[in-house]
Design a protein around this motif. Structure first.
Motif, PDB file in Angstrom:
ATOM      1  N   SER A 568       0.806  -1.221   0.000  1.00  0.00           N
ATOM      2  CA  SER A 568       0.000   0.000   0.000  1.00  0.00           C
ATOM      3  C   SER A 568       0.837   1.268   0.000  1.00  0.00           C
ATOM      4  O   SER A 568       0.352   2.343  -0.388  1.00  0.00           O
ATOM      5  N   GLY A 569       2.096   1.179   0.435  1.00  0.00           N
ATOM      6  CA  GLY A 569       2.911   2.381   0.537  1.00  0.00           C
ATOM      7  C   GLY A 569       2.525   3.285   1.686  1.00  0.00           C
ATOM      8  O   GLY A 569       3.008   4.418   1.782  1.00  0.00           O
ATOM      9  N   PHE A 570       1.672   2.793   2.589  1.00  0.00           N
ATOM     10  CA  PHE A 570       1.175   3.628   3.676  1.00  0.00           C
ATOM     11  C   PHE A 570       1.974   3.372   4.954  1.00  0.00           C
ATOM     12  O   PHE A 570       2.352   2.241   5.255  1.00  0.00           O
ATOM     13  N   GLY A 571       2.188   4.422   5.710  1.00  0.00           N
ATOM     14  CA  GLY A 571       2.853   4.295   6.992  1.00  0.00           C
ATOM     15  C   GLY A 571       4.338   4.571   6.920  1.00  0.00           C
ATOM     16  O   GLY A 571       4.890   4.899   5.865  1.00  0.00           O
ATOM     17  N   THR A 572       4.999   4.442   8.049  1.00  0.00           N
ATOM     18  CA  THR A 572       6.443   4.620   8.156  1.00  0.00           C
ATOM     19  C   THR A 572       7.072   3.269   8.468  1.00  0.00           C
ATOM     20  O   THR A 572       6.735   2.647   9.485  1.00  0.00           O
ATOM     21  N   LEU A 573       7.949   2.806   7.611  1.00  0.00           N
ATOM     22  CA  LEU A 573       8.641   1.540   7.839  1.00  0.00           C
ATOM     23  C   LEU A 573       9.752   1.733   8.856  1.00  0.00           C
ATOM     24  O   LEU A 573      10.570   2.661   8.731  1.00  0.00           O
ATOM     25  N   ARG A 574       9.781   0.858   9.853  1.00  0.00           N
ATOM     26  CA  ARG A 574      10.857   0.873  10.838  1.00  0.00           C
ATOM     27  C   ARG A 574      11.463  -0.520  10.916  1.00  0.00           C
ATOM     28  O   ARG A 574      10.770  -1.509  10.672  1.00  0.00           O
ATOM     29  N   TYR A 575      12.744  -0.593  11.224  1.00  0.00           N
ATOM     30  CA  TYR A 575      13.434  -1.879  11.147  1.00  0.00           C
ATOM     31  C   TYR A 575      14.457  -2.014  12.265  1.00  0.00           C
ATOM     32  O   TYR A 575      14.864  -1.035  12.898  1.00  0.00           O
ATOM     33  N   THR A 576      14.841  -3.287  12.477  1.00  0.00           N
ATOM     34  CA  THR A 576      15.924  -3.593  13.414  1.00  0.00           C
ATOM     35  C   THR A 576      16.890  -4.547  12.725  1.00  0.00           C
ATOM     36  O   THR A 576      16.534  -5.216  11.753  1.00  0.00           O
TER      37      THR A 576
END
Length: 778
Positions: A568-576
């Motif tokens: 969807s391309g929606f939101g903020t991707l966060r990762y570890t």
């Protein structure tokens, strides 16, 4: 075959990647700032008219409600609202002793100015809330909207609701979901859970597909063999045998008491249940119970096969007596005006070959078998009319002449709806593939089994129910739309729930909200809240639209670039990078990661503010993953009838899932890097070819065996290219589990397509690839 388990939120990255992709410039995923309305009114479907006012109303454990005139329906709606608040927020607003102390008022006003009886007015001020409707259905929808406003955050305890005025009503009168329980049975509680979610999205029609070739699921007291025999089948393959090799039946049906319970449960939520008794085709379970109903006179098994089976009801008077008896009991259970009689996919081969059927055709003076089917359906439509009911059927009922006042459900695209509306018949849009929810909703490796191609969340959201080619008079015949949950490949309730939602939420908005008010970006903002509501209810909606996808591009010298995005391309991707689940404080992904290929674990999740939109997804960046491909990452050679299928064992629990083309089981590993590769391994298995393909059976490609037992053949550059590996199938034939085969590769330089085909001499069993991998020289 045996289980190959895979945890939903954890996969090796070779399942999810396409190697050597061409990277576009990195797109930073970020949230569109929430509009004032999306913050104040996170409601699905989006109301027709909203005015946000100043101030807020506070809902607390001391809040009281009242119902006008003590009306029983109004009281039930108010109490249902209170019970939902109890489940969601941990407290239940109580009924006021008198209207003066009530902060929430539920009112019926027969003279209210609303578009229809499902409409409502909702006024929220700092002093209180009033829901007004001219009929109970509208009041219920207003209460659902208030519940959604009260659950805009997923915490417990008191909450605040923005002051606002909502004037709302649906665009279409038919907003539905169909559930097929003939292929895979669902319990009463599971059906109720689906109906609950439908109510919370303002659907008003539940189409219950109760009979088919694979099972008869409704008790008919006059004909007990329908459920005793027709309610059980022996599944194809290993799932149909117990540990001792004895047949293990798959059974299930609803008693009439259970049917009444479900119908009342839906009615209390202003959902009409439409039963479907499929005929004259899709009748093999009934004919297995009573062979005299069939054309050929012998007892077939309740079918273990998916697809289009050949069994038809015959056209004898005794068969019509049976069907009328069945309809008598069905009508006594279901008060709906419409009764669905199917009419789809009725192969005429048995009718054509039957002297008795042909004699009847000539007696009636009809020209062909489609006109004979029209007569068959028309006779039953007349019977329904005589009892104050109306026949509903799939769009094949248009062929040969449509009976009486029948309603057409258009599934083979939208043309059937257009033709029927032009002919003056009411229609429901339910086209494949757009609203066939047995289609997968993403190409992810963790997607549920089903049909390809992908019908994703946005595709459903963009569906337009009203055909633009109809004039105003013809448009009046368009009742609305529904999505269909066919369950050949949805063996578990978890899969049914994931298949249905959130795509059903998109359809709810497409059928309720005015076109000018539909907005994809705004919908995604409200979906972030709805996903939390699903989790709070224990409803396992899919998160495929918001889940992290990983793509990798080797860079040489033991390094690779990893890109992350979502559908969807929606939101903020966060990762570890330490294997832990990301939090709202984890680093935000803003560009591809340049990493060493050294077994590093990346975990990523998209967030809307502090709210996670999906379960964490992870992969391990290692050398094996760069060279391995699961079947879901391989390319189908032709893509004629491609399905995502699950293994046939174990009988219960998780099974391996593979992509395979039923017409031509052939896969391409695109642009495989063969530099330094010495060996190829293939993890393969076999499935029963339990598919009835009718007149398409001649499209199935069978390759002659080139050795005893057959072989998996691998060719270079194309499927007619030089043979570079041959992997004998003999070891896999004797194992019900997945089997890993290994073969040497000739020394080859550069990147090449590899084509994989099974030269086995037969299409049954259906051989399939779970994973292939390239192994380097020592």
């Amino acid at each position: 075959m045996s289980q190959r388990s895979a945890t939903f939120a954890r996969f090796t990255w070779s399942c999810l990647l396409v190697v050597a992709v061409v990277f576009a410039p990195a797109r930073v995923m970020g949230q569109t700032p929430l509009s004032l309305e999306a913050q104040a009114t996170p409601v699905i479907p989006r109301p027709a008219n909203v005015r946000v006012d100043a101030g807020t109303f506070r809902l607390t454990p001391t809040t009281r409600w009242s119902a006008t005139d003590g009306d029983a329906a109004v009281l039930r709606i108010a109490r249902d609202f209170s019970a939902r608040i109890k489940r969601s927020r941990g407290f239940a607003p109580l009924q006021a002793r008198d209207t003066k102390e009530a902060a929430i008022r539920f009112a019926i006003d027969r003279k209210a100015t609303l578009a229809n009886d499902e409409g409502y007015l909702l006024d929220v001020t700092p002093r209180g809330v009033t829901i007004t409707a001219r009929a109970p259905a509208g009041l219920f929808h207003g209460a659902v909207t208030l519940w959604q406003l009260a659950t805009a955050n997923d915490g417990k305890g008191a909450t605040t609701i923005a002051a606002q005025h909502i004037d709302d009503a649906p665009r279409f009168a038919w907003r539905g979901l169909m559930l097929d329980v003939a292929r895979h049975f669902r319990s009463v509680d599971e059906v109720k859970a689906l109906i609950d979610q439908m109510a919370l999205h303002k659907f008003n029609t539940f189409h219950w597909h109760l009979t088919d070739d694979q099972g008869w699921r409704i008790e008919i007291k006059r004909y007990p063999e329908l459920t005793r025999i027709g309610g059980c089948r022996i599944p194809a393959g290993a799932a149909g045998r117990d540990a001792d090799g004895k047949p293990h039946p798959y059974c299930g049906h609803y008693t009439q008491a259970q049917i009444r319970d479900v119908v009342k449960y839906a009615s209390d939520r202003y959902i009409t249940v439409i039963p479907e008794i499929d005929l004259p085709g899709h009748a093999q379970a009934a004919i297995a119970a009573y062979p005299q109903l069939g054309v050929i006179g012998t007892r077939p098994p309740v079918s273990p096969d998916w697809g289009v089976n050949p069994s038809l009801y015959n056209v004898d008077d005794g068969t019509f007596k049976f069907l009328e008896d069945v309809l008598d009991e069905v009508m006594a259970l279901f008060p709906s005006r419409d009764i669905h009689l199917g009419g789809d996919e009725a192969l005429k081969d048995q009718w054509i070959a039957s002297p008795a059927v042909q004699a009847k055709k000539h007696e009636l003076g009809v020209k062909n078998e489609m006109q004979l089917q029209s007569w068959f359906m028309g006779r039953l439509a007349t019977y329904l009319q005589q009892h104050g009911r109306r026949m509903l059927g799939w769009d094949e009922i248009l062929e040969g002449g449509i009976p009486g006042d029948a309603v057409v459900m258009s599934w083979r695209g939208t043309q059937g709806a257009i033709d029927a509306a032009r002919a003056g018949h009411d229609v429901v849009l339910s086209p494949a593939p757009d609203l066939y929810f047995d289609h997968v909703q993403s190409d992810r490796a963790d997607e549920t089994p089903g049909r390809l191609a992908v019908m994703d969340l946005k595709h459903v959201y963009d569906f337009e129910t009203m055909p633009t080619v109809l004039d105003a008079g013809q448009q009046a015949h368009v009742l609305g739309a529904q999505a269909n949950i066919w369950t050949e490949h949805q063996r578990t309730n978890q899969r049914v729930q994931r298949t249905a939602f959130p795509r059903a939420a998109a359809l709810a908005e497409a059928t309720w909200t005015p076109v000018a008010r539909r907005d994809w970006a705004d919908f995604l903002q409200r979906m972030a809240v709805m996903q939390a509501r699903y989790r709070g209810a224990g409803f396992d909606a899919s998160d495929s639209a918001f889940a992290a996808n990983f793509k990798v591009e080797p860079q040489g010298d033991g390094r690779a670039r990893v890109a992350i995005d979502t559908q969807s391309g929606f939101g903020t991707l966060r990762y570890t990078m330490d294997g832990s689940a990301p939090t709202p404080q984890s680093p935000a992904y803003d560009q591809p990661l340049d990493l060493a290929v050294a077994g590093q674990t990346i975990v990523a999740t998209a967030f809307a503010g502090t709210r996670a939109l999906a379960a964490p997804r992870r992969f391990v960046l290692d050398a094996h993953g760069l060279r391995a491909r699961r079947s879901t990452a391989l390319r189908q050679c032709k893509g004629g009838l491609t399905l995502r299928l699950e293994d046939d064992a174990p009988r219960d629990g998780e099974r391996a899932v593979v992509d395979v083309d039923l017409f031509d089981a052939c896969w391409i590993y695109p642009q495989a890097d063969l530099d330094g590769m010495a060996t190829l391994s293939a993890r393969i298995g076999q499935l029963p070819f339990n598919f009835q393909l009718a007149h398409d059976s001649d499209k199935v490609v069978t390759r002659p065996a080139t050795m005893p037992g057959g072989a998996l053949e691998v060719r270079l550059d194309s499927c007619s290219g030089p043979l570079v590996a041959t992997l004998p199938l003999a070891p896999a034939r004797v194992s019900p589990a997945l089997t890993t085969l290994v073969a040497p590769l000739p020394k080859t330089q550069g990147r090449h397509d590899l084509c994989f085909t099974f030269a086995s001499g037969t299409h049954d069993p259906l051989w399939m690839i779970d994973e292939v991998a390239l192994l380097p020289r020592p």
